[in-house]
Structures are given as structure tokens and as C-alpha cells.
Design an enzyme around this catalytic site. Sequence first.
Site, short mmCIF file in Angstrom:
data_model
loop_
_atom_site.label_atom_id
_atom_site.label_comp_id
_atom_site.label_asym_id
_atom_site.label_seq_id
_atom_site.Cartn_x
_atom_site.Cartn_y
_atom_site.Cartn_z
NE ARG A 189 -2.29 15.04 7.96
CZ ARG A 189 -0.97 14.94 8.05
NH1 ARG A 189 -0.24 14.95 6.95
NH2 ARG A 189 -0.39 14.84 9.23
CB ILE A 190 -2.63 18.50 -0.26
CG1 ILE A 190 -2.14 19.91 0.10
CG2 ILE A 190 -3.06 18.44 -1.72
CD1 ILE A 190 -0.87 20.31 -0.62
CG LEU A 191 -8.03 15.58 1.09
CD1 LEU A 191 -9.53 15.86 1.18
CD2 LEU A 191 -7.67 14.37 1.92
CG ASN A 195 -10.65 24.12 1.67
OD1 ASN A 195 -10.61 23.80 2.85
ND2 ASN A 195 -9.75 24.92 1.11
CG HIS A 229 -7.82 29.32 0.87
ND1 HIS A 229 -6.81 28.67 1.52
CD2 HIS A 229 -7.24 30.35 0.20
CE1 HIS A 229 -5.66 29.27 1.26
NE2 HIS A 229 -5.89 30.30 0.46
CD GLU A 268 -4.15 23.88 -10.35
OE1 GLU A 268 -3.42 24.86 -10.58
OE2 GLU A 268 -4.99 23.43 -11.14
CG LEU A 269 -2.80 24.15 -2.27
CD1 LEU A 269 -3.50 23.35 -1.19
CD2 LEU A 269 -1.37 24.49 -1.88
#
Length: 215
Positions: A90-92, A106, A108, A142-143
Site C-alpha cells: 500500500r502507498i502511504l 522500504n 523495492h 512519491e511512489l
Amino acid sequence: MNLGVLVSGRGSNLQAIIDAIEAGKLNDSISMVISDKEGVRAVDRCLKHGIPYRVIKRKDFRSKEEFEKALVEALKEAEVDLVVLAGFMRILSATFLGHFPMKVINIHPSLIPAFQGMHAQRQALDYGVKITGCTVHFVTEELDNGPVIAQACVPVFPEDTEESLSERILHHEHRILPQVIRWISEGRVRVEGRRVVVEGARYGTLPFNPELEDF
């Protein structure tokens, strides 16, 4: 530090952190694991190792803001110092991140800024790159685009499938994520704009990859 780990699935990176703690490579502890799904393997890992956990599902809240406030409350109650996203899907938003400024990291599966978002390994294969990898970065709104702390490179072979490439990248995820946690715990990480400086980090003994000390 007290670590809070957010998960959504099998929790292999959670297990890498657990293993590093149990092996004495990290002097930190996991004070709370939060899953946004029930019945996932990450929860089984918590039960096996006696780690406190909670399941907090988005569908139980009227809005994303209320969901994120519940996450914050659980982490604050556990006195978490650093939040680790380990396969949290999920994007916070600022609602969450504002409570933990530059205290959320994170992992990735690409060399960001390349191949952000979902299915990064598939994106790498479709694009035809010869090298991809994984990145530990600070989380911003920003993702997959926060300041990079550490990366490891992985070659892409002509015969690779999404599954084989994912597994090879995952091996390096399990190495660099605990290392970054230790760097932060030891106070060796500072952020200068988009640039992250790690005091005393050693590089160059492996092709394209940092020398990861005891990991």
C-alpha cells in the site's frame, strides 16, 4: 531501536530481519508487525518467533486516512523508532509519514528510479535491461522515489523468467535490508537533499554491489 515492520504477504524480508536479530547481527528488536491481510505467512512467522503483531485491514475503515491513523496508533503504542516496509503493498500518505519523518524505509526490487511500482521484475524483463537489482530507500509521498540508502545489482540472463529473476533479486534484498537497519541503528546514515551518506560503509569487493560487512 524498536522496529515496526509492515507486511502484506509471505514476509521473507521480515524473516531476514528476524534471522539477523537472532544471529546477533542486529542489536534491535521488532516491537510490532502489522499485516493488512489475514492468513498470510508473515503472521505465521510472528507466531513462530513470539513477535507481537496486529492485523489491520483497509476494508475495516471508512477512509484511507482512518486506516493510516490506526497504523500510526499501533506503532506508537509499540514505541517504534523505525518503520520498515517489507512487502507492504500500500502507498502511504502524509497522514502516516508525517508521524515518522525520515523514519520509514522500504525495500523495492529494482534499481530505482527505474521500474517503480508493481511487477518491477517483469518491467525489467520487458524493457530488456542487462542489469537490475534492489533498493532500500527512505519513503516519501512519491511512489518508490525517496532518497536511496543502498542498492545491489543483479544481472539479467537471456533465459530469465519473472520468477527466476525475482528469486535472485530476493537473495540480495535479504542482505541489504538488515544492513541498512544496522547502519541507521548505529547513527551512520545522514540525508543531504536526495543524497544519503553512510559513514564508514565499504564498497567494491563484489561486482556492482556494496560490501555488506557481516551480512
